[in-house]
Design a protein around this motif. Structure first.
Motif, PDB file in Angstrom:
ATOM      1  N   GLY A 103       0.828  -1.209   0.000  1.00 31.64           N
ATOM      2  CA  GLY A 103       0.000   0.000   0.000  1.00 31.64           C
ATOM      3  C   GLY A 103       0.852   1.243   0.000  1.00 31.64           C
ATOM      4  N   VAL A 104       1.966   1.180  -0.709  1.00 26.43           N
ATOM      5  CA  VAL A 104       2.957   2.254  -0.642  1.00 26.43           C
ATOM      6  C   VAL A 104       2.503   3.521  -1.351  1.00 26.43           C
ATOM      7  CG1 VAL A 104       4.180   1.598  -2.745  1.00 26.43           C
ATOM      8  CG2 VAL A 104       5.441   2.675  -0.862  1.00 26.43           C
ATOM      9  N   THR A 105       1.527   3.422  -2.238  1.00 28.64           N
ATOM     10  CA  THR A 105       1.137   4.610  -3.005  1.00 28.64           C
ATOM     11  C   THR A 105       0.128   5.496  -2.274  1.00 28.64           C
ATOM     12  OG1 THR A 105      -0.590   3.412  -4.171  1.00 28.64           O
ATOM     13  CG2 THR A 105       1.584   3.463  -5.213  1.00 28.64           C
ATOM     14  N   GLY A 106      -0.363   5.021  -1.135  1.00 28.43           N
ATOM     15  CA  GLY A 106      -1.203   5.893  -0.309  1.00 28.43           C
ATOM     16  C   GLY A 106      -0.344   6.875   0.473  1.00 28.43           C
ATOM     17  N   TYR A 107      -0.991   7.840   1.116  1.00 25.19           N
ATOM     18  CA  TYR A 107      -0.209   8.882   1.792  1.00 25.19           C
ATOM     19  C   TYR A 107       0.610   8.327   2.968  1.00 25.19           C
ATOM     20  CZ  TYR A 107      -2.933  12.263  -0.932  1.00 25.19           C
ATOM     21  OH  TYR A 107      -3.511  12.983  -1.948  1.00 25.19           O
ATOM     22  N   SER A 108       0.066   7.342   3.715  1.00 23.39           N
ATOM     23  CA  SER A 108       0.840   6.765   4.819  1.00 23.39           C
ATOM     24  C   SER A 108       2.001   5.938   4.279  1.00 23.39           C
ATOM     25  CB  SER A 108      -0.042   5.880   5.697  1.00 23.39           C
ATOM     26  OG  SER A 108      -1.054   6.634   6.296  1.00 23.39           O
TER      27      SER A 108
ATOM     28  N   VAL B  10      14.293  -0.543   2.956  1.00 17.57           N
ATOM     29  CA  VAL B  10      13.059  -0.945   2.270  1.00 17.57           C
ATOM     30  C   VAL B  10      13.468  -1.744   1.036  1.00 17.57           C
ATOM     31  CG1 VAL B  10      10.980  -0.154   1.097  1.00 17.57           C
ATOM     32  CG2 VAL B  10      11.843   1.119   3.072  1.00 17.57           C
ATOM     33  N   VAL B  11      13.102  -3.028   1.031  1.00 18.65           N
ATOM     34  CA  VAL B  11      13.557  -3.869  -0.086  1.00 18.65           C
ATOM     35  C   VAL B  11      12.492  -4.100  -1.149  1.00 18.65           C
ATOM     36  CG1 VAL B  11      15.372  -5.010   1.220  1.00 18.65           C
ATOM     37  CG2 VAL B  11      13.053  -5.990   1.193  1.00 18.65           C
ATOM     38  N   SER B  12      11.221  -3.912  -0.775  1.00 19.29           N
ATOM     39  CA  SER B  12      10.193  -4.035  -1.816  1.00 19.29           C
ATOM     40  C   SER B  12       8.972  -3.224  -1.441  1.00 19.29           C
ATOM     41  CB  SER B  12       9.811  -5.503  -2.053  1.00 19.29           C
ATOM     42  OG  SER B  12       9.071  -6.013  -0.964  1.00 19.29           O
ATOM     43  N   ILE B  13       8.296  -2.738  -2.469  1.00 21.67           N
ATOM     44  CA  ILE B  13       7.096  -1.925  -2.265  1.00 21.67           C
ATOM     45  C   ILE B  13       5.991  -2.480  -3.147  1.00 21.67           C
ATOM     46  CG2 ILE B  13       8.329   0.162  -1.554  1.00 21.67           C
ATOM     47  CD1 ILE B  13       8.118   1.208  -4.387  1.00 21.67           C
ATOM     48  N   HIS B  14       4.777  -2.427  -2.625  1.00 20.04           N
ATOM     49  CA  HIS B  14       3.686  -3.154  -3.265  1.00 20.04           C
ATOM     50  C   HIS B  14       2.430  -2.315  -3.345  1.00 20.04           C
ATOM     51  CE1 HIS B  14       6.091  -6.835  -2.721  1.00 20.04           C
ATOM     52  NE2 HIS B  14       6.521  -6.177  -1.650  1.00 20.04           N
ATOM     53  N   SER B  15       1.712  -2.517  -4.416  1.00 20.71           N
ATOM     54  CA  SER B  15       0.485  -1.759  -4.609  1.00 20.71           C
ATOM     55  C   SER B  15      -0.549  -2.623  -5.293  1.00 20.71           C
ATOM     56  CB  SER B  15       0.790  -0.523  -5.465  1.00 20.71           C
ATOM     57  OG  SER B  15      -0.403   0.015  -5.963  1.00 20.71           O
ATOM     58  N   HIS B  16      -1.760  -2.511  -4.782  1.00 21.08           N
ATOM     59  CA  HIS B  16      -2.894  -3.179  -5.407  1.00 21.08           C
ATOM     60  C   HIS B  16      -3.104  -2.698  -6.831  1.00 21.08           C
ATOM     61  CE1 HIS B  16      -5.438  -6.026  -3.652  1.00 21.08           C
ATOM     62  NE2 HIS B  16      -5.751  -5.351  -2.557  1.00 21.08           N
ATOM     63  N   SER B  17      -3.109  -1.361  -6.934  1.00 26.54           N
ATOM     64  CA  SER B  17      -3.675  -0.778  -8.141  1.00 26.54           C
ATOM     65  C   SER B  17      -2.646  -0.635  -9.267  1.00 26.54           C
ATOM     66  CB  SER B  17      -4.265   0.598  -7.796  1.00 26.54           C
ATOM     67  OG  SER B  17      -3.351   1.324  -7.005  1.00 26.54           O
TER      68      SER B  17
ATOM     69  N   THR C  29      13.692   4.422  -6.604  1.00 21.71           N
ATOM     70  CA  THR C  29      13.393   3.918  -7.944  1.00 21.71           C
ATOM     71  C   THR C  29      12.981   2.454  -7.887  1.00 21.71           C
ATOM     72  OG1 THR C  29      15.740   3.484  -8.178  1.00 21.71           O
ATOM     73  CG2 THR C  29      14.942   5.552  -9.092  1.00 21.71           C
ATOM     74  N   LEU C  30      12.526   2.007  -6.722  1.00 18.82           N
ATOM     75  CA  LEU C  30      12.039   0.633  -6.602  1.00 18.82           C
ATOM     76  C   LEU C  30      10.835   0.433  -7.515  1.00 18.82           C
ATOM     77  CD1 LEU C  30      12.121   0.250  -2.706  1.00 18.82           C
ATOM     78  CD2 LEU C  30      13.455  -1.124  -4.326  1.00 18.82           C
ATOM     79  N   PRO C  31      10.698  -0.766  -8.071  1.00 18.46           N
ATOM     80  CA  PRO C  31       9.493  -1.034  -8.870  1.00 18.46           C
ATOM     81  C   PRO C  31       8.308  -1.317  -7.956  1.00 18.46           C
ATOM     82  CG  PRO C  31      10.862  -2.994  -8.748  1.00 18.46           C
ATOM     83  CD  PRO C  31      11.622  -1.906  -8.025  1.00 18.46           C
ATOM     84  N   LEU C  32       7.140  -0.936  -8.426  1.00 13.22           N
ATOM     85  CA  LEU C  32       5.912  -1.309  -7.730  1.00 13.22           C
ATOM     86  C   LEU C  32       5.605  -2.760  -8.069  1.00 13.22           C
ATOM     87  CD1 LEU C  32       3.925   1.958  -8.382  1.00 13.22           C
ATOM     88  CD2 LEU C  32       4.451   1.007  -6.138  1.00 13.22           C
ATOM     89  N   GLU C  33       5.464  -3.583  -7.053  1.00 10.98           N
ATOM     90  CA  GLU C  33       5.231  -5.006  -7.286  1.00 10.98           C
ATOM     91  C   GLU C  33       3.841  -5.394  -6.817  1.00 10.98           C
ATOM     92  OE1 GLU C  33       8.397  -7.558  -5.791  1.00 10.98           O
ATOM     93  OE2 GLU C  33       9.728  -5.819  -5.641  1.00 10.98           O
ATOM     94  N   LYS C  34       3.353  -6.516  -7.370  1.00  6.46           N
ATOM     95  CA  LYS C  34       2.082  -7.002  -6.845  1.00  6.46           C
ATOM     96  C   LYS C  34       2.319  -7.634  -5.472  1.00  6.46           C
ATOM     97  CE  LYS C  34       1.799 -11.468  -9.404  1.00  6.46           C
ATOM     98  NZ  LYS C  34       3.010 -11.993  -8.861  1.00  6.46           N
ATOM     99  N   ILE C  35       1.239  -7.960  -4.794  1.00  3.61           N
ATOM    100  CA  ILE C  35       1.351  -8.419  -3.406  1.00  3.61           C
ATOM    101  C   ILE C  35       1.399  -9.938  -3.358  1.00  3.61           C
ATOM    102  CG2 ILE C  35       0.279  -8.300  -1.122  1.00  3.61           C
ATOM    103  CD1 ILE C  35      -1.229  -5.757  -2.292  1.00  3.61           C
ATOM    104  N   ASP C  36       2.593 -10.498  -3.168  1.00  4.75           N
ATOM    105  CA  ASP C  36       2.741 -11.943  -3.117  1.00  4.75           C
ATOM    106  C   ASP C  36       3.416 -12.288  -1.787  1.00  4.75           C
ATOM    107  OD1 ASP C  36       3.820 -14.514  -3.209  1.00  4.75           O
ATOM    108  OD2 ASP C  36       4.131 -14.438  -5.366  1.00  4.75           O
ATOM    109  N   PRO C  37       2.617 -12.770  -0.791  1.00  7.77           N
ATOM    110  CA  PRO C  37       3.169 -13.023   0.548  1.00  7.77           C
ATOM    111  C   PRO C  37       4.443 -13.872   0.519  1.00  7.77           C
ATOM    112  CG  PRO C  37       0.788 -13.216   0.601  1.00  7.77           C
ATOM    113  CD  PRO C  37       1.161 -13.023  -0.839  1.00  7.77           C
ATOM    114  N   GLU C  38       4.463 -14.920  -0.298  1.00  5.10           N
ATOM    115  CA  GLU C  38       5.644 -15.788  -0.326  1.00  5.10           C
ATOM    116  C   GLU C  38       6.891 -14.998  -0.699  1.00  5.10           C
ATOM    117  OE1 GLU C  38       5.768 -18.860   0.814  1.00  5.10           O
ATOM    118  OE2 GLU C  38       3.659 -18.436   1.289  1.00  5.10           O
TER     119      GLU C  38
END
Lengths: 343, 343, 343, 343
Positions: free
Chosen positions: B7-12, B28-35, B53-62
């Motif tokens: 949820g990195v793209t929200g304000y928090s 911070v090693v990875s950032i994730h966003s639903h949208s 410049t981290l890529p936005l990744e999908k949310i994969d718990p594993e």
């Protein structure tokens, strides 16, 4: 009817000009300022160019009484207590927007305003101008209420008069736009300090506290004090006041709203919101309206009353003109029948 | 320590990034966003160009658990109750900034959030992350408090714990900047409707009410309810909260301030103001500070407590990092030792 | 390295404090103010409570030179022209944020600032601190550029140096946040006058005009004047500058962006936006970044250059610290490597 | 005269209501909305409570023509091109506030608006409603100018008509309040993104560019293009437009101001400022005024023209009513004779 405005270059004075220009039965014949004179007002205020070109004149009571039928004082507190005397002695009508004639109890002005009061016999001549509850509607001398006081008193009147409030439980949290602090320069009105900011000021010592208590006591003599706070929010105009109090017995939201709607049925400038609706500040800006929303909380046995006014409208110039209309026997809406400016 | 942000793209989420970049012991090693995904985050947020410049990744718990030592959920309520399960079952540390794991009473989430709660055994695993009063400081699972709740609870803790408040008299009037409503578009966050405006919303129904009551009850079990209002003021960041309550017995302003100063003596992020000083909103913006001012009113026997926080700092990302520091045994100030931005 | 700040209670002085607290190689050892002294600064600025508790001291050059290795003057124009002399004569390093040492041409200061200039031999010792184009990088005496001048010069440098502009066609329309006007009280910085307003001021007479022309001439000696306007917009921080100029020959948007990206390739604080992207003001607030967007209009043969900086960052304190880093041989990013605060 | 408003729930529609309520010779008999109907408008807009209680109706041309003498379209571009046809065919008067009938050149609408245009024979019937320069004052069909276009055209008219401008040198830097973007939700109108921010948008592609060029060409046929930029500033209302152009020969400030004052002598809503005075945005808010300030720069041989309007007043609803007055033969000021709201 011809009127003069003393203190026209302040924000309330300007707002008197704005409303009175629309008034079909009133003409502003002279405008007066302590700090400036000779100049035409539109040289000082470019928004008035070609619209109001009256000269700024010095304050000469004799001259004013010759030209005019009534004088508005839109001066800061401390001015009219000196100037009003000659008008009152000459039986000339005055509407004073300052705090100089509001506090009727001996010593109260000294305590809360920090300087000596006007002579008490003069103070006693002034009728408190809460327009919906005037005691001497045709009084020649009207002391227009404070902006916070107007909102606070209108918020609580119906429940207090019906004896429904637990009198020692009243909390009023009031927020004001920055124009309430007037044109005077200070750090608290400096843009970079005020923008994006919020400040609570005059903790437990705001001069509207005794004014509010004085009025509420008329409706509930056993009341002795209210908890009242004032803060500045970064908007130019408006008062957003939230009042809380415990009830003597439970009520439903529907009954609560009905009580207020019935109470204010004949008051054109009070608009009680429907159940579940609460007013936003902007819906009254530029107008003389006072909008009120209500809710009862069964868990806390408290009522919440949300009241919004334009501090320069119902909180100052608007109510002053409403009082002029009452005094003169005009329709209350004369000069005030404008839509709020939105957005 | 390696962390991921969901949820990195929200304000928090953005504010977590901002603070963590200064954290000497966390990466911070990875950032994730639903949208959004695939894109580098600085394409979406130009203020991050060349900085993150981290890529936005999908949310994969594993995947997250492979890369990381801890995950932050900075998602709106309703997301983490679904996603957290696999992390908790794998005994993987989670700090959740949403409301999904805060309410411990059966049925409360359903009542106040209007949808089904996470499984109760999961909820029970999460320690309530009011950083100054953690019950299980090294819990792997932390439910970060709401922004209003943080300010309200810190306001009242010292007096409640000392048994000095009349429990049925508490009134909390809270004002929030618009970023508290998040990035989602709505009429109440539309500039032309919000600018120069103030709005009271969720009258007696804000979801932070049960959270506040739950926490206050730990300190004063006889408490059953508080009167709590939430309004929006036209600033981007900040909560300005005014709490009022009657005391069981009178106190002086000096004693009151001393009580709070002593209580928070070891809490670096709580700054109690001197007698007669009240915090302004701006003095904490961009920081994790919570500043508190106090006054006692002899006429009403009420205390007024003025508390300011940055809703994205102490009210969200700042406190979440403070909780990370507590969990990991770092100095509480790591990554948070910045001056507020003023003016 | 130990430094002192003179004029610390102004907005640029406060921002020097904010950045320098993060600087790993610099320590602020003393802070000085004309108007206040003795008090600890956190009594005056509550946002600094418990963070910076240095006392405010009077300005004593001898004392400063004993304690410190370098002094910043963050005073309004007119102060350092008196105070700098003793430092320069003692060969002590000075970074001056005011306009007192910027104009190298005889009589220019008198014309544009309206008072007598510092002695010319002193003025000549100061290197103009446009950080990306320093002439004497290790000069002990640096005159930090004006905020508007910084944005204007960085906007035009690449095209001017390449000889691609029609020199008599340059129009610069600059907008500034209100903090650019400093802490001094005036009607133009009074909230009620400024909020919801926009004002063009110092028409064709802003003191940054000769500074800009002086610098642009170094890159294009045939240039004689630029059309330059300054306005105030209702934000606290930031400069949004739009420059227009005709080209000597057409260019594509891609070539234009590439030219700027190549030019600023080694300048970490200049971020040239991709084709079709234009910076918004907020993306640099709280930072030392200068972001530039570019477009070519085939119909008018004009280029539009949009440049944003934080007037207190790259426009004042940020660039001053960048200049300190250059002087001292530190990495340019020391103390400045923070994310902009967004939103 | 009876009128109907289509698109009344948008900001221009609301402003039509506000002005028309003061109009002594016009009555609004029906109001129409695409998105809502049946409800009374004061249920949707609480500021209208008890003031305007007309029901929102669906859009039925036959019904409107039965009730009314003229219809306003205050709809976004793309609506009236479909709806106006039946009114025009019935020879029924229409004032359209959208861009659908402004561009008279084949293909221009498609290029700049990105969708298919109204039929050209319909477009040709509409007179361009720049009120001070109407070509067919009594045309039944009026296409009201864009807000930016109004300010740009009034800025340049006097100098262009006198042949005093170097035609390829015109640069227009226009700034608009956020209400110009309408009620539609978007990230660029989201408070947290917009507040404290400034954004340049539609670089070289704003749909008012061809409208401006089309009108300026009438006064200076050799003109082919203007450099025109549009930005958003964080105010609700207002356009602040700065135009720059080289002169064919030098002029003094006095001559320049006299030229404009003479040119607009009979135009009550254009107020040319005295030499050395420049309008601020706020001095026209809530009104139909267009205030213009002027300066000549001997160093650059350029004139700077500063023009302010209320985008919802002279830029939309105000000018539409002015056009109605012209069409109907009323005094131009009817319904528009109000003071700007200040502060």
């Amino acid at each position: 009817m011809k009127v003069s405005i003393v203190g026209v270059t302040g924000y309330s004075g300007l707002e008197l000009l704005r409303y009175l220009r629309q008034h079909p039965l009133v003409e502003v014949v002279s405008i007066h300022s302590h700090s400036m004179n000779k100049k035409s007002i539109d040289e000082v205020y470019p928004h008035l160019q070609q619209l109001i070109t009256l000269p700024l004149e010095k304050i000469d009571p004799e001259e004013i009484m010759k030209k005019s039928d009534l004088v508005f004082f839109a001066t800061p507190s401390g001015i009219s207590k000196e100037l009003a005397k000659s008008f009152v002695e000459a039986e000339f009508p005055v509407i004073d927007l300052s705090g100089d004639f509001r506090l009727k109890e001996l010593g109260a002005y000294e305590t809360w305003y920090g300087s000596s009061a006007a002579p008490m016999h003069l103070i006693q001549k002034f009728d408190y101008g809460l327009a919906e509850y005037r005691e001497v509607p045709h009084s020649k001398w009207i002391t227009n209420p404070g902006c916070y006081a107007t909102a606070a008193e209108l918020s609580l009147a119906p429940l207090l008069k019906e004896g429904k409030l637990s009198l020692d439980s009243i909390v009023i949290d009031a927020k004001s736009g920055i124009s309430g602090a007037g044109k005077g320069l200070s750090q608290t009105t400096h843009f970079s300090e005020t923008h994006d900011n919020m400040t609570l000021y005059k903790m437990n010592s705001h001069q509207h506290i005794p004014e509010i208590v004085q009025q509420l006591k008329k409706w509930a003599p056993a009341l002795t004090a209210v908890q009242f706070s004032t803060s500045l929010i970064p908007v130019t105009r408006g008062i957003f006041l939230t009042a809380y109090a415990k009830l003597t017995q439970p009520i439903s939201d529907e009954e609560l709203v009905q009580l207020y709607q019935a109470h204010f049925e004949h008051n054109t400038f009070i608009r009680v919101q429907e159940v579940g609706h609460y007013p936003v500040l902007k819906q009254v800006i530029g107008s003389n309206y006072c909008d009120i929303g209500l809710a009862y909380n069964t868990q806390t046995n408290m009522v919440t009353i949300v009241t919004v006014i334009d501090n320069l409208g119902k909180g100052a110039a608007g109510q002053a003109i409403q009082n002029l209309n009452i005094f003169a026997g005009f329709d209350e809406r004369c000069g005030l029948d404008q839509l709020p400016i939105y957005p």
